[in-house]
Design an enzyme around this catalytic site. Structure first.
Site, mmCIF file in Angstrom:
data_model
loop_
_atom_site.group_PDB
_atom_site.id
_atom_site.type_symbol
_atom_site.label_atom_id
_atom_site.label_comp_id
_atom_site.label_asym_id
_atom_site.label_seq_id
_atom_site.Cartn_x
_atom_site.Cartn_y
_atom_site.Cartn_z
ATOM 1 C CD GLN A 80 -1.590 -2.284 2.005
ATOM 2 O OE1 GLN A 80 -0.415 -2.643 2.068
ATOM 3 N NE2 GLN A 80 -2.544 -2.931 2.636
ATOM 4 C CG ASP A 121 -6.513 -0.498 10.246
ATOM 5 O OD1 ASP A 121 -7.268 -0.446 9.264
ATOM 6 O OD2 ASP A 121 -5.274 -0.477 10.155
ATOM 7 C CG ASN A 131 -1.374 1.126 11.158
ATOM 8 O OD1 ASN A 131 -2.424 1.448 10.605
ATOM 9 N ND2 ASN A 131 -0.192 1.451 10.651
ATOM 10 C CE LYS A 132 -2.418 -3.377 6.135
ATOM 11 N NZ LYS A 132 -3.381 -4.508 5.910
#
Length: 243
Positions: A80, A121, A131-132
């Site tokens: 991403q 998130d 998070n990621k």
């Protein structure tokens, strides 16, 4: 209703940018040079309605004339950072460099990172942030090298019902193909994918990780910056404190 939700998102992210700008300006005042900011995954305007969360302070600083340079983690396995964040920054004219995921710690050791800003998130009432995948490792490296790390997010991300992110946030494991293959643009301009491991090789693919609050310098919300702690969040959002 949809318009009101969209406008709230724009307003929240704009305020996140304003509060984060002050942090970047403070670093610039001490350094008197380009502020190098590392980010992970995508928390920009492709993920929000407008300027994004983690990118909002970056855009605000750039637009205010503060010299910034963004180190963009590729963010494997879905890339991403490489495909989304780098594209956004390019369109906005923000200087940036794509970075292999595992290079951040090395750059921190050599003074090449001034701060880390990521999105989230989910953030719990304790300040733990989900998070990621890979964000936790950035936080460990940042703490070891005295690099400030902030999580930027709108309050709609907050979960006031949970406290221990590692124990209480279920982490999705996605399909192994995301790890075993890489997708991107081919030389003819079409998209395609290539295998990066031997046929039959297994792969684990947890999609997120949790960064404990103790590793974070602070949290950037639409109401301001606070410590990554229950007390810090309660100070900004007293209406959520049990009475």
């Amino acid at each position: 209703m949809a318009g009101a939700i969209a406008q709230e998102d724009v307003d929240f992210c704009t305020q996140i940018g304003r509060h984060g700008l002050a942090l970047i300006q403070a670093i610039h005042a001490k350094k008197a040079g380009v502020v190098n900011i590392l980010t992970h995954c995508n928390a920009g305007w492709l993920a929000f309605v407008d300027v994004g969360s983690a990118t909002a302070p970056i855009y605000a600083a750039h637009d205010a004339g503060v010299p910034v340079h963004v180190l963009v983690d590729e963010t494997r396995p879905r890339n991403q950072g490489a495909s989304l964040t780098a594209w956004e920054l390019q369109k906005h004219g923000v200087p940036h460099t794509l970075l292999a995921d595992n290079a951040g710690g090395h750059l921190m050791q050599h003074g090449m990172v001034d701060m880390v800003i990521t999105g989230a998130d989910r953030v719990l009432r304790s300040g733990d942030a989900c998070n990621k995948i890979g964000t936790y490792l950035k936080a460990l490296a940042a703490r070891d090298n005295n690099v400030p790390m902030y999580i930027a997010f709108p309050s709609t991300t907050l979960d006031w019902t949970r406290e221990d992110g590692v124990k209480e946030i279920p982490i999705e494991f996605r399909h192994a193909d995301e790890v075993c293959y890489v997708q991107g643009l081919l030389d003819d301009g079409s998209t395609g994918r290539v295998r990066v491991c031997p046929e039959g090789c297994g792969a684990l693919n947890p999609s997120f990780d949790v960064t404990p609050a103790r590793l974070l310098t602070g949290l950037i919300t639409e109401r301001g910056v606070c410590a990554a702690s229950a007390d810090g969040l309660a100070g900004l959002f007293p209406e959520h404190v049990p009475r």
